[in-house]
Design a protein around this motif. Structure first.
Motif, PDB file in Angstrom:
ATOM      1  N   ASN A  83       0.822  -1.215   0.000  1.00 50.32           N
ATOM      2  CA  ASN A  83       0.000   0.000   0.000  1.00 50.32           C
ATOM      3  C   ASN A  83       0.850   1.257   0.000  1.00 50.32           C
ATOM      4  N   PRO A 101      -6.066  -0.933  -2.477  1.00 51.16           N
ATOM      5  CA  PRO A 101      -5.105  -1.503  -1.516  1.00 51.16           C
ATOM      6  C   PRO A 101      -5.776  -2.539  -0.634  1.00 51.16           C
ATOM      7  N   GLN A 144      -4.367   6.039   1.584  1.00 44.28           N
ATOM      8  CA  GLN A 144      -4.610   5.326   0.329  1.00 44.28           C
ATOM      9  C   GLN A 144      -5.487   6.169  -0.602  1.00 44.28           C
TER      10      GLN A 144
END
Length: 480
Positions: A83, A101, A144
């Motif tokens: 990630n 992710p 993310q």
């Protein structure tokens, strides 16, 4: 019925994803290696391809570049446990329709598949991105989201507005957008609006001619000219005076400007990335910021989370800063487990910048190679008295509760109900645990807690905790 090919070496993930997509009406084929992927493609090309990155026989992103060349209309969704911003950018560079992710929400994946089917997902054939170490650190869900937006804007020249508290890393995001895009080899020029006297901002931005004002002995190129072909980062844009806002708007609209005291029109080719820790929409409402400039800047908004909103990244960041300090010649330090817990319980008003400064300070001043919780609290100015890990956990939980209330019911922070609400959250598990410990006998529970039984019964009623036994009464008589 649409067809989906799922490639992942984790059997559990293949099973769960396949079941979820089948429930959604899709026909699903699975593969566990790149070789198996190729065998499946030789049989039939799916409507959507979902692939992991790290596979037993190669890199999924590198492989789908060739797949995209052979099947240019095949939409591809990339899954990854790596990630990082680099992974998100690499996925975008090969034209992946979506990057998710791990761990990911199955509903989000299902929506991505639906969107890919509707759009038809044309895959681009760009070159690979450099897998270099980037300054953005964090694997939380909030980061993310940031990575995914960055990955989508690096290949174009859309104007970006980065918002977030001081110390969250707004300039790092701006530099990542510049470095990862086609303007990377050209200059990245930053200017902080809050650090320049109001009367000099226009000269700083657009340059000035000799004799334009007192002290202008020579011609000076402004930041727009210095950033030619590259990126101009306008930090603290909310502090720009209104007259400079007007000139900036004209430049963004026409791509041209004149220097202070000059008559020659200068064409400008720069990408604009702006940042602010202010609420620009509120400033627009109060007339402190031009509405047309706000919309011109806010083409792609990126909201950076405060560090307290991504506490799971604190340990990763802290260790990164200690490693970086060691590379710069400072003593190498490590963090004990209780130190990580102590860092997690702090609110970090200075955000990532505060954490970085703390780690550098500890690298220099700590007498021990392994930093413990007492050292953390002493350096932060908190009491040094020893605390159990459970105490630190409770403190962190209360901080997290306050943040949740602030997001979900912001009025509760000011309407006088916060104390009772927080006490209720702590009191409920306390009473439930003690009741269970004493066989739900209210008299023994009240004695153990040091309160009157009637008080306990009132709290049970208030908190809505069900009392067990006949009428909720204890089996033994109450002393007179």
């Amino acid at each position: 019925m649409s067809t989906v090919l799922v490639v992942d070496d984790d059997a559990a993930i293949r099973t769960v994803v396949a079941q979820a997509l089948r429930r959604g009406g899709h026909e699903v084929t699975v593969a566990d290696t790149l070789a198996a992927l190729e065998r499946a493609l030789a049989v039939a090309v799916p409507d959507v391809l979902i692939t992991d990155v790290i596979l037993p026989d190669g890199d999924g992103i590198d492989h789908i570049r060739g797949v995209a060349t052979r099947f240019p209309t095949l939409p591809i969704i990339v899954l990854s446990a790596q990630n990082t911003l680099t992974t998100a950018v690499r996925a975008a560079e090969v034209g992946a329709y979506e990057y998710l992710p791990k761990p990911f929400d199955l509903d989000v994946l299902s929506r991505a598949v639906t969107g890919a089917l509707a759009r038809g997902g044309v895959i681009s054939d760009q070159g690979p991105g450099e897998d270099s170490a980037l300054p953005l650190i964090g694997r939380s869900a909030a980061m993310q989201d940031v990575y995914r937006v960055i990955a989508r804007v690096v290949s174009n020249d859309l104007t970006v507005l980065i918002s977030g508290e001081s110390g969250t890393g707004k300039e790092l995001v701006a530099r990542a957008i510049h470095d990862l895009g086609p303007r990377g080899p050209a200059p990245f020029v930053a200017i902080n609006m809050a650090a320049i006297p109001r009367e000099l901002i226009e000269a700083e931005l657009f340059g000035h001619e000799r004799g334009a004002f007192t002290g202008a002995a020579t011609r000076n190129a402004g930041r727009f000219e210095q950033a030619a072909g590259g990126t101009l980062f306008l930090d603290e844009i909310g502090d720009m005076p209104m007259e400079a806002q007007t000139r900036l708007l004209r430049v963004l609209q026409s791509g041209e400007f004149t220097s202070v005291g000059g008559a020659r029109t200068i064409r400008v080719d720069v990408r604009i990335v702006a940042a602010t820790n202010r609420d620009l929409a509120a400033q627009v409402a109060t007339g402190q910021f031009r509405e047309d400039l706000f919309y011109r800047l806010n083409v792609v908004p990126i909201m950076l989370p405060a560090l307290r909103e991504r506490r799971q990244d604190i340990a990763l960041l802290a260790r990164h800063f200690l490693d970086h300090a060691a590379l710069q010649g400072l003593p190498r330090r490590q963090l004990a487990n209780d130190a990580i817990a102590a860092l997690g319980s702090h609110d970090w008003p200075g955000n990532v910048r505060e954490l970085e400064n703390l780690m550098r300070r500890l690298a220099v001043l700590s007498r021990d190679d392994v930093i413990n919780a007492d050292t953390i609290r002493a350096t932060l100015g908190a009491p040094v008295a020893a605390a159990e890990d459970a105490d630190i956990g409770i403190a962190a939980a209360v901080h997290a509760l306050i943040e949740r209330i602030a997001r979900e019911s912001p009025a509760a922070l000011d309407d006088g109900t916060l104390y009772d609400r927080v006490i209720g959250e702590v009191e409920r598990p306390l009473i439930e645990a003690m009741l269970a410990r004493h066989g739900h006998n209210q008299l023994r529970t009240a004695r153990a807690m040091g309160i009157n039984r009637n008080t306990l019964r009132k709290r049970l009623d208030t908190l809505g905790i069900e009392a067990r036994g006949e009428l909720g009464r204890p089996t033994e008589p109450e002393p007179r």
